[in-house]
Scaffold this motif. Structure first.
Motif, PDB file in Angstrom:
ATOM      1  N   ILE A 109       0.778  -0.864   0.232  1.00  0.00           N
ATOM      2  CA  ILE A 109      -0.193   0.302  -0.066  1.00  0.00           C
ATOM      3  C   ILE A 109       0.879   1.037   0.019  1.00  0.00           C
ATOM      4  CG2 ILE A 109      -1.763  -1.282   0.983  1.00  0.00           C
ATOM      5  CD1 ILE A 109      -0.188   1.319   3.146  1.00  0.00           C
ATOM      6  N   PHE A 110       2.187   1.115  -0.209  1.00  0.00           N
ATOM      7  CA  PHE A 110       3.167   2.208  -0.333  1.00  0.00           C
ATOM      8  C   PHE A 110       2.365   3.354  -0.624  1.00  0.00           C
ATOM      9  CE2 PHE A 110       6.307   4.628  -0.949  1.00  0.00           C
ATOM     10  CZ  PHE A 110       7.741   4.731  -0.311  1.00  0.00           C
ATOM     11  N   GLY A 111       2.239   4.265   0.786  1.00  0.00           N
ATOM     12  CA  GLY A 111       1.890   6.195   0.009  1.00  0.00           C
ATOM     13  C   GLY A 111       0.217   6.351   0.281  1.00  0.00           C
ATOM     14  N   LEU A 112      -0.359   5.077   0.404  1.00  0.00           N
ATOM     15  CA  LEU A 112      -1.950   5.168   0.989  1.00  0.00           C
ATOM     16  C   LEU A 112      -1.907   5.450   2.511  1.00  0.00           C
ATOM     17  CD1 LEU A 112      -3.558   2.160  -1.397  1.00  0.00           C
ATOM     18  CD2 LEU A 112      -3.361   4.600  -1.984  1.00  0.00           C
ATOM     19  N   ASP A 113      -2.792   6.385   2.629  1.00  0.00           N
ATOM     20  CA  ASP A 113      -2.970   6.225   4.632  1.00  0.00           C
ATOM     21  C   ASP A 113      -3.587   4.574   4.944  1.00  0.00           C
ATOM     22  OD1 ASP A 113      -3.237   8.776   3.574  1.00  0.00           O
ATOM     23  OD2 ASP A 113      -5.442   9.191   4.287  1.00  0.00           O
ATOM     24  N   CYS A 114      -2.494   4.651   6.468  1.00  0.00           N
ATOM     25  CA  CYS A 114      -3.054   4.064   6.942  1.00  0.00           C
ATOM     26  C   CYS A 114      -3.007   3.723   8.579  1.00  0.00           C
ATOM     27  CB  CYS A 114      -1.611   2.767   6.391  1.00  0.00           C
ATOM     28  SG  CYS A 114       0.190   3.218   7.086  1.00  0.00           S
ATOM     29  N   HIS A 115      -3.144   2.967   9.425  1.00  0.00           N
ATOM     30  CA  HIS A 115      -3.168   2.358  10.296  1.00  0.00           C
ATOM     31  C   HIS A 115      -1.789   0.916  10.875  1.00  0.00           C
ATOM     32  CE1 HIS A 115      -6.648   5.111  11.979  1.00  0.00           C
ATOM     33  NE2 HIS A 115      -6.466   5.657  10.736  1.00  0.00           N
ATOM     34  N   GLY A 146      -2.055   6.294  11.895  1.00  0.00           N
ATOM     35  CA  GLY A 146      -2.747   5.796  13.014  1.00  0.00           C
ATOM     36  C   GLY A 146      -2.115   4.856  13.469  1.00  0.00           C
ATOM     37  N   VAL A 147      -2.287   4.202  14.576  1.00  0.00           N
ATOM     38  CA  VAL A 147      -2.078   2.931  15.767  1.00  0.00           C
ATOM     39  C   VAL A 147      -3.032   1.681  16.409  1.00  0.00           C
ATOM     40  CG1 VAL A 147      -0.375   4.331  17.318  1.00  0.00           C
ATOM     41  CG2 VAL A 147       0.163   2.075  16.182  1.00  0.00           C
ATOM     42  N   TYR A 148      -2.552   1.075  15.819  1.00  0.00           N
ATOM     43  CA  TYR A 148      -4.346   0.850  17.032  1.00  0.00           C
ATOM     44  C   TYR A 148      -3.522  -1.161  17.339  1.00  0.00           C
ATOM     45  CZ  TYR A 148      -6.439  -2.256  12.963  1.00  0.00           C
ATOM     46  OH  TYR A 148      -6.608  -2.717  11.747  1.00  0.00           O
ATOM     47  N   SER A 149      -4.558  -1.637  18.438  1.00  0.00           N
ATOM     48  CA  SER A 149      -4.507  -2.977  18.989  1.00  0.00           C
ATOM     49  C   SER A 149      -5.466  -3.500  19.031  1.00  0.00           C
ATOM     50  CB  SER A 149      -2.897  -2.874  19.668  1.00  0.00           C
ATOM     51  OG  SER A 149      -3.220  -4.372  19.926  1.00  0.00           O
ATOM     52  N   HIS A 150      -5.445  -4.610  20.171  1.00  0.00           N
ATOM     53  CA  HIS A 150      -7.047  -5.093  20.373  1.00  0.00           C
ATOM     54  C   HIS A 150      -7.614  -5.652  21.509  1.00  0.00           C
ATOM     55  CE1 HIS A 150     -11.261  -6.172  18.865  1.00  0.00           C
ATOM     56  NE2 HIS A 150     -10.916  -6.462  19.757  1.00  0.00           N
ATOM     57  N   LEU A 151      -8.036  -5.128  22.968  1.00  0.00           N
ATOM     58  CA  LEU A 151      -7.710  -5.885  23.729  1.00  0.00           C
ATOM     59  C   LEU A 151      -8.960  -7.405  23.640  1.00  0.00           C
ATOM     60  CD1 LEU A 151      -8.658  -3.514  26.283  1.00  0.00           C
ATOM     61  CD2 LEU A 151      -6.033  -4.072  25.896  1.00  0.00           C
ATOM     62  N   GLU A 173       6.446   4.774  19.376  1.00  0.00           N
ATOM     63  CA  GLU A 173       8.005   4.992  18.652  1.00  0.00           C
ATOM     64  C   GLU A 173       6.836   5.066  17.185  1.00  0.00           C
ATOM     65  OE1 GLU A 173      10.663   3.565  18.558  1.00  0.00           O
ATOM     66  OE2 GLU A 173      10.341   4.018  20.848  1.00  0.00           O
ATOM     67  N   VAL A 174       5.417   4.962  17.839  1.00  0.00           N
ATOM     68  CA  VAL A 174       5.454   5.551  16.001  1.00  0.00           C
ATOM     69  C   VAL A 174       4.557   7.021  16.292  1.00  0.00           C
ATOM     70  CG1 VAL A 174       2.084   5.113  14.706  1.00  0.00           C
ATOM     71  CG2 VAL A 174       3.562   3.571  15.719  1.00  0.00           C
ATOM     72  N   VAL A 177       7.434   9.499  14.510  1.00  0.00           N
ATOM     73  CA  VAL A 177       7.132   9.298  13.632  1.00  0.00           C
ATOM     74  C   VAL A 177       6.614  10.393  12.684  1.00  0.00           C
ATOM     75  CG1 VAL A 177       7.162   8.172  11.132  1.00  0.00           C
ATOM     76  CG2 VAL A 177       8.255   7.155  12.970  1.00  0.00           C
ATOM     77  N   ASN A 178       5.304  10.202  13.431  1.00  0.00           N
ATOM     78  CA  ASN A 178       4.158  10.691  12.942  1.00  0.00           C
ATOM     79  C   ASN A 178       3.280  11.124  14.414  1.00  0.00           C
ATOM     80  OD1 ASN A 178       2.009  12.693  12.195  1.00  0.00           O
ATOM     81  ND2 ASN A 178       1.127  10.888  10.694  1.00  0.00           N
ATOM     82  N   PRO A 179       3.409  12.343  15.149  1.00  0.00           N
ATOM     83  CA  PRO A 179       2.816  12.668  15.691  1.00  0.00           C
ATOM     84  C   PRO A 179       0.909  13.177  16.170  1.00  0.00           C
ATOM     85  CG  PRO A 179       4.806  14.100  15.215  1.00  0.00           C
ATOM     86  CD  PRO A 179       4.366  13.770  14.442  1.00  0.00           C
ATOM     87  N   TRP A 180       0.949  12.811  15.427  1.00  0.00           N
ATOM     88  CA  TRP A 180      -0.948  13.353  14.523  1.00  0.00           C
ATOM     89  C   TRP A 180      -1.338  11.762  15.071  1.00  0.00           C
ATOM     90  CZ3 TRP A 180       2.941  16.337  12.922  1.00  0.00           C
ATOM     91  CH2 TRP A 180       3.403  17.449  13.590  1.00  0.00           C
ATOM     92  N   ALA A 181      -0.966  10.713  14.597  1.00  0.00           N
ATOM     93  CA  ALA A 181      -1.614   9.706  13.816  1.00  0.00           C
ATOM     94  C   ALA A 181      -2.346   9.480  15.410  1.00  0.00           C
ATOM     95  CB  ALA A 181      -0.730   8.433  14.149  1.00  0.00           C
ATOM     96  N   CYS A 182      -3.480   8.391  15.261  1.00  0.00           N
ATOM     97  CA  CYS A 182      -4.459   8.041  15.972  1.00  0.00           C
ATOM     98  C   CYS A 182      -4.133   6.833  16.636  1.00  0.00           C
ATOM     99  CB  CYS A 182      -5.982   8.490  15.453  1.00  0.00           C
ATOM    100  SG  CYS A 182      -7.597   7.560  17.029  1.00  0.00           S
TER     101      CYS A 182
END
Length: 324
Positions: A109-115, A146-151, A173-174, A177-182
């Motif tokens: 997905i290089f260049g596309l928006d991602c989490h 964004g960055v996410y996980s799951h309980l 860590e994320v 690289v991008n302070p605005w990542a959700c």
């Protein structure tokens, strides 16, 4: 109409969404509408609550494409990482947000928006902590939204806290690289835990439809779905069987209703007498259109399963009618 009838209350869904928004406080609210909106109809559900939520989550790219076609314009996160170039192209064509869990998916997905999804203990579609740095190196910083996980067991506070600590390290860590990542860790269970589990965003699925995950209560939330069946016949009992079963009593009159296990109901869990046939069930009840599923938790308990499975099954061959 020979299908079962599913009555879905859009006002109830909106009230549930508003309650989720309140519980989320200042966190973004991603409405989970995968599996056709847990059987409620993803397009109709999404249109009904788009003004309340901040974005949507779907399981696969095709579900996201259907929402775009239905006119949904807010962010749509695809929870399954792309499996090939076709998935990536579909994500791009419909302006969806991809999930990245490896260098390989980052390259797709290089260049596309991602989490970025990180594995904190669910062990499902997330990169382990020791691989996060190389995943970050494989992506343009501006694409990391964004960055996410799951309980995996939000009802177990000890396990949830361990996952939260792992997630905090990944978020750090994320955000270098991008302070605005959700950052978002919590689905419905974590949302009900509240407080330190909220982060920048939450993903709410089962609560939106009026139910709670195991170990929690859906106080104040309203089930939005009821399923009805139509009567196809009334007959005097002539002896023999009740469907594919020997009768164990002498009935006077029986009614046949158009709902069976091909409609998503469990064959061995009676709706009337004995086991269900593929397309109908038989009952002494003479109601014209009986309510056969009004509370998924109640029916799920009878079936030995959970409300999630019931909701996604019982509308699969049903005519949906939306109360507005």
């Amino acid at each position: 109409m020979q299908k079962t009838l599913s009555k879905i209350s859009l006002p109830a869904l909106r009230r549930n969404a508003l309650k989720i928004k309140k519980l989320a406080k200042h966190s973004k609210f991603y409405a989970v509408v995968k599996a056709d909106g847990y059987g409620h109809g993803a397009e109709e559900v999404s249109r009904a609550i788009e003004d309340i939520c901040d974005g949507f989550c779907v399981a696969i790219a095709e579900e996201g494409a259907a929402l775009r076609t239905a006119g949904i314009s807010k962010e749509i996160l695809v929870l399954t990482p792309p499996l090939d170039r076709c998935d990536a192209e579909r994500i791009k064509a419909y302006n969806l947000t991809a999930t990245v869990n490896s260098v390989e998916t980052a390259e797709l997905i290089f260049g596309l928006d991602c989490h970025i999804k990180v594995n904190t203990g669910m062990n499902r579609n997330g990169c382990n902590a020791d691989r996060l740095a190389e995943v970050l190196d494989s992506l343009p910083p501006e694409s990391i939204k964004g960055v996410y996980s799951h309980l995996f067991a939000p009802e177990n506070l000890s396990a949830a806290n361990k996952q939260r600590e792992l997630f905090l390290s990944a978020v750090k860590e994320v955000k270098k690289v991008n302070p605005w990542a959700c950052a978002h860790l919590s689905a419905s269970g974590g949302l009900l835990l509240g407080g330190k589990f909220l982060f920048d965003g939450v993903r709410a699925g089962i609560l939106l439809y009026g139910y709670a995950p195991a170990g929690f209560k859906a106080d104040g939330f309203e089930p939005a779905l009821k399923v009805y069946a139509r009567r196809t016949q009334q007959t005097d009992f002539i002896g023999g069987g009740v469907g594919y079963n020997f009768a164990d009593k002498n009935y006077k009159r029986l009614s046949v209703y158009r709902a069976g296990y091909a409609d998503g109901f469990w064959r061995t869990v009676p709706l009337g007498e004995k086991t269900l046939c593929m397309d109908c069930y038989i009952s002494e009840d003479n109601g014209e259109m009986p309510l056969i599923m009004g509370n998924a938790d109640v029916y799920a308990k009878r079936c030995g399963t959970i409300s999630y499975e019931v909701l996604t099954r019982v509308t699969q061959r049903s005519e949906r009618v939306y109360e507005r």
